[in-house]
Motif scaffolding. Structure first.
Motif, short mmCIF file in Angstrom:
data_model
loop_
_atom_site.label_atom_id
_atom_site.label_comp_id
_atom_site.label_asym_id
_atom_site.label_seq_id
_atom_site.Cartn_x
_atom_site.Cartn_y
_atom_site.Cartn_z
N SER A 79 0.80 -1.23 0.00
CA SER A 79 0.00 0.00 0.00
C SER A 79 0.84 1.29 0.00
N PRO A 80 1.99 1.34 0.71
CA PRO A 80 2.81 2.56 0.58
C PRO A 80 3.29 2.78 -0.85
N GLY A 81 3.61 1.70 -1.55
CA GLY A 81 4.03 1.82 -2.94
C GLY A 81 2.92 2.37 -3.81
N PHE A 82 1.70 1.85 -3.64
CA PHE A 82 0.55 2.36 -4.40
C PHE A 82 0.32 3.83 -4.09
N PHE A 83 0.43 4.18 -2.80
CA PHE A 83 0.16 5.56 -2.40
C PHE A 83 1.14 6.53 -3.05
N PHE A 84 2.43 6.23 -2.96
CA PHE A 84 3.43 7.13 -3.52
C PHE A 84 3.39 7.15 -5.05
N MET A 85 2.98 6.05 -5.66
CA MET A 85 2.85 6.04 -7.11
C MET A 85 1.73 6.98 -7.55
#
Length: 260
Positions: free
Chosen positions: A105-111
């Motif tokens: 989820s952090p990866g999705f958020f920053f993307m």
């Protein structure tokens, strides 16, 4: 150990087939090879899509970290949540995908945030991040619903996490993102009221949540939502929720303009 075996360990997507030492090798190779590979990918995206924000690279790195954590804590996570497929036709159980999405989820958020920065609207990116991550966290807290137990013994989709995530994100794009995007106008020229922003976001979160209760809806609708026809019903419901949400948002916008 032969070189071919090392690469076999590196490329595997089935952690339960690795012993303790092989997991360490897998993680080490992902760190040593993954970071430069991701940086090359970042440079490619920079040139092709003109994405010039390091937050996009951080997003890619977060996906790598998510996978490393997934492998490292596999035994504990599998014991608690059951990551190995039971009825799922995929490499992991439905619960396994929920856990992997949650770690990512952090990866999705920053993307998503990178997309907003690239478009020149930080709030748009923030809204995208919330709309994408919210359903993931929601499914995590309802992980028993989105598990292999939802798959009918005779066959069927069950409550497939990816499908319901996409439905929820689509609803959030036209509601939650719309609300956050309004913050840009509220802060710049005040053409959008703060009340409209808050109401849009709240309506969006509500409609996003509705489709994430398929087990509850399954008790009141006349067909089994775990089947193909059941998912088509959920797709139709998402379209209805989209229409209702847009009506409510526009209605509240008109009402607020009259009051304010």
């Amino acid at each position: 150990m032969h070189l071919r075996r090392y690469f076999s360990i590196f490329w595997t997507n089935e952690p339960w087939k690795l012993n303790k030492n092989e997991k360490k090798i897998h993680i080490l190779m992902n760190i040593l090879l993954g970071i430069p590979i991701l940086y090359i990918m970042y440079q490619i995206f920079t040139n092709l899509l003109k994405i010039h924000y390091m937050s996009f690279y951080f997003a890619l790195c977060f996906f790598l970290v998510a996978w490393i954590l997934y492998v490292y804590f596999w035994d504990k996570l599998n014991l608690k949540y059951g990551l190995k497929p039971v009825r799922s036709p995929f490499p992991y159980s439905y619960s396994g995908y929920v856990i992997l999405f949650t770690l990512s989820s952090p990866g999705f958020f920053f993307m998503m945030l990178s997309g907003g920065l690239e478009s020149g609207n930080f709030w748009f990116g923030l809204g995208l991040g919330v709309a994408v991550v919210y359903p993931i966290l929601f499914m995590f807290f309802r992980i028993r619903t989105f598990s292999d137990r939802s798959i009918p013994v005779g066959g069927g989709f069950g409550f497939m996490p990816l499908s319901y995530w996409i439905l929820s994100v689509a609803l959030g794009f036209f509601t939650v993102v719309r609300g956050f995007s309004g913050l840009n106008f509220y802060l710049s020229d005040g053409s959008v009221s703060l009340e409209f922003v808050v109401i849009s976001i709240l309506i969006g979160l509500v409609v996003q949540s509705v489709v994430l209760f398929p087990d509850k809806l399954n008790k009141v609708v006349p067909l089994d939502l775990r089947t193909k026809n059941g998912f088509l019903f959920m797709f139709a419901l998402a379209l209805v929720l989209y229409g209702v949400s847009q009506f409510l948002i526009d209605f509240m916008k008109a009402l607020i303009s009259l009051v304010v």
